[in-house]
Motif scaffolding. Sequence first.
Motif, short mmCIF file in Angstrom:
data_model
loop_
_atom_site.label_atom_id
_atom_site.label_comp_id
_atom_site.label_asym_id
_atom_site.label_seq_id
_atom_site.Cartn_x
_atom_site.Cartn_y
_atom_site.Cartn_z
N LEU A 93 37.63 39.89 -13.45
CA LEU A 93 38.01 38.51 -13.14
C LEU A 93 38.33 37.78 -14.42
O LEU A 93 37.74 38.05 -15.47
CB LEU A 93 36.85 37.79 -12.44
CG LEU A 93 36.29 38.42 -11.17
CD1 LEU A 93 35.13 37.60 -10.64
CD2 LEU A 93 37.37 38.56 -10.10
N CYS A 94 39.23 36.84 -14.33
CA CYS A 94 39.51 35.99 -15.49
C CYS A 94 38.27 35.16 -15.77
O CYS A 94 37.76 34.48 -14.87
CB CYS A 94 40.71 35.08 -15.21
SG CYS A 94 40.89 33.81 -16.50
N PRO A 95 37.74 35.23 -16.97
CA PRO A 95 36.52 34.49 -17.28
C PRO A 95 36.71 32.98 -17.23
O PRO A 95 35.74 32.23 -17.18
CB PRO A 95 36.16 34.96 -18.69
CG PRO A 95 37.40 35.54 -19.25
CD PRO A 95 38.24 36.01 -18.10
N GLN A 96 37.97 32.54 -17.23
CA GLN A 96 38.20 31.10 -17.21
C GLN A 96 38.42 30.54 -15.82
O GLN A 96 37.75 29.61 -15.40
CB GLN A 96 39.40 30.75 -18.11
CG GLN A 96 38.99 30.66 -19.56
CD GLN A 96 40.20 30.60 -20.44
OE1 GLN A 96 40.76 31.63 -20.79
NE2 GLN A 96 40.60 29.40 -20.79
N CYS A 97 39.38 31.15 -15.07
CA CYS A 97 39.69 30.58 -13.76
C CYS A 97 39.13 31.42 -12.62
O CYS A 97 39.17 31.01 -11.47
CB CYS A 97 41.20 30.41 -13.59
SG CYS A 97 42.07 31.98 -13.45
N GLY A 98 38.62 32.63 -12.94
CA GLY A 98 37.96 33.44 -11.92
C GLY A 98 38.90 34.22 -11.03
O GLY A 98 38.46 34.87 -10.08
N VAL A 99 40.20 34.21 -11.32
CA VAL A 99 41.15 34.95 -10.49
C VAL A 99 40.93 36.45 -10.69
O VAL A 99 40.55 36.89 -11.78
CB VAL A 99 42.60 34.51 -10.81
CG1 VAL A 99 43.15 35.24 -12.02
CG2 VAL A 99 43.50 34.74 -9.61
N ASP A 100 41.10 37.23 -9.60
CA ASP A 100 40.96 38.67 -9.70
C ASP A 100 42.21 39.23 -10.38
O ASP A 100 43.29 39.25 -9.79
CB ASP A 100 40.79 39.27 -8.31
CG ASP A 100 40.53 40.77 -8.36
OD1 ASP A 100 40.74 41.39 -9.43
OD2 ASP A 100 40.13 41.32 -7.32
N SER A 106 47.74 37.25 -11.45
CA SER A 106 47.64 36.94 -12.87
C SER A 106 47.49 35.43 -12.98
O SER A 106 47.71 34.69 -12.03
CB SER A 106 48.89 37.42 -13.61
OG SER A 106 50.03 36.86 -13.02
N CYS A 107 47.08 35.01 -14.12
CA CYS A 107 46.90 33.57 -14.29
C CYS A 107 47.48 33.19 -15.65
O CYS A 107 47.85 34.05 -16.43
CB CYS A 107 45.42 33.20 -14.20
SG CYS A 107 44.42 34.02 -15.46
N ASP A 108 47.52 31.94 -15.91
CA ASP A 108 48.11 31.48 -17.17
C ASP A 108 47.08 31.29 -18.27
O ASP A 108 47.39 30.81 -19.35
CB ASP A 108 48.86 30.16 -16.93
CG ASP A 108 50.03 30.37 -15.99
OD1 ASP A 108 50.63 31.47 -16.06
OD2 ASP A 108 50.32 29.47 -15.17
N CYS A 109 45.83 31.62 -17.95
CA CYS A 109 44.81 31.47 -18.98
C CYS A 109 45.10 32.43 -20.12
O CYS A 109 45.61 33.51 -19.93
CB CYS A 109 43.44 31.77 -18.41
SG CYS A 109 43.04 30.83 -16.95
N CYS A 110 44.75 32.02 -21.29
CA CYS A 110 44.97 32.85 -22.47
C CYS A 110 43.61 33.38 -22.91
O CYS A 110 42.74 32.59 -23.28
CB CYS A 110 45.61 31.98 -23.55
SG CYS A 110 46.12 32.93 -24.96
ZN LIG Z 1 42.60 32.64 -15.54
#
Ligand SMILES: [Zn+2]
Length: 183
Positions: free
Chosen positions: A148-155, A160-164
């Motif tokens: 999971l993205c540690p920032q937004c929690g998306v799988d 995908s997400c825009d977090c860096c």
């Molecule tokens: Zn994210």
Amino acid sequence: MLISVDEVKEAGLLLEYEEPLTAFPVLVEIAESGSCQFVGPVTVQIKVFLVHDMVEVEGQATARATFTCSRCLKEFELSVSSDFALTYCRELPQIEVDDHEEGAELSAEDMGLILFDGQEIDLSEGIQEQLVMALPRRPVCDEKCKGLCPQCGVDLNVASCDCCPQDVNLKMAALKDFKVKKT
Ligand SMILES: [Zn+2]
Ligand SMILES: [Zn+2]
């Protein structure tokens, strides 16, 4: 899972068991702790044979269980298998008498032996230990699981997400500062 020692011949004995989970109290405890949920019985296939006075048990134990992926938190099912060789004996070989190099104070465990009494050997404990050792410490649904993205929690496996990712540490640090200033 009892073996009658009288029935074990030098040629060996092939045995198959299907044991309910309740035969393995430590596995029941692990399931109760929530680490995993076992699905169906534990299957055991073994060959038992005599080597001098020792009873040698070789084989495989398999348990199916559902785990929670430590990266993406998805539930997944896994067959946990253990190939093992266990050696049972009535008394420890007396190696300390004339062989000091082997060490004087070896326990059964040190020698990889399991002691038994009487005419029957209960395999449950030995096999249970093998299965416990075979359970994954940090289960992952797939070695390639992105988690999971540690920032937004998306799988990250499905989206995908825009977090860096490089920002995480900085943002965490900033957050910490913020909390400190607030108090
Ligand atoms: Zn994210
Ligand atoms: Zn995963």
